[in-house]
Design a protein around this motif. Structure first.
Motif: not given
Length: 123
Positions: A1-7, A26-28, A91-95, A113-118
């Protein structure tokens, strides 16, 4: 499973811009459609934008059309969300999340979903 990482999130004044990034840890993301969602405090997660695996098609929720642009660079395994003319209601946390269903215009609660970026937009 691909793990998304937001920034890329942050605090910006109304009318300002931010560019969010979503990478696959961990993937593509190859072959995955990718969607962006957001969740404001006390509200349900909502679809923001989506893009097909090739990047040829995009979709946006009505309230961000003309202001947000989603793109992807498959050579960098990264998806972007360019947000212009930001409003306090953004305004929100975006994932982000990838899926192999081909869905780029809707989200499901079961999406990974990833952990998100505020993102905070001040008036």
């Amino acid at each position: 499973q691909v793990r998304p990482v937001e920034s890329g999130g942050g605090v910006v004044q109304a009318g300002g811009s931010l560019r969010l990034s979503c990478s696959a840890s961990g993937g593509t993301f190859s072959g995955y459609s990718v969607t962006w969602s957001r969740q404001a405090p006390g509200k349900e997660r909502e679809f923001v934008a989506g893009i097909t695996s090739s990047g040829g098609l995009t979709a946006y929720r009505e309230s961000v059309k003309g202001r947000f642009t989603m793109s992807r660079d498959n050579t960098k395994n990264t998806v972007y969300l360019q947000m212009n003319s930001l409003k306090p209601e953004d305004t929100a946390v975006y994932s982000c999340a990838g899926n192999l269903r081909g869905d780029y215009f809707r989200i499901f609660s079961s999406d990974y979903w990833g952990q998100g970026t505020p993102v905070t937009v001040s008036s």
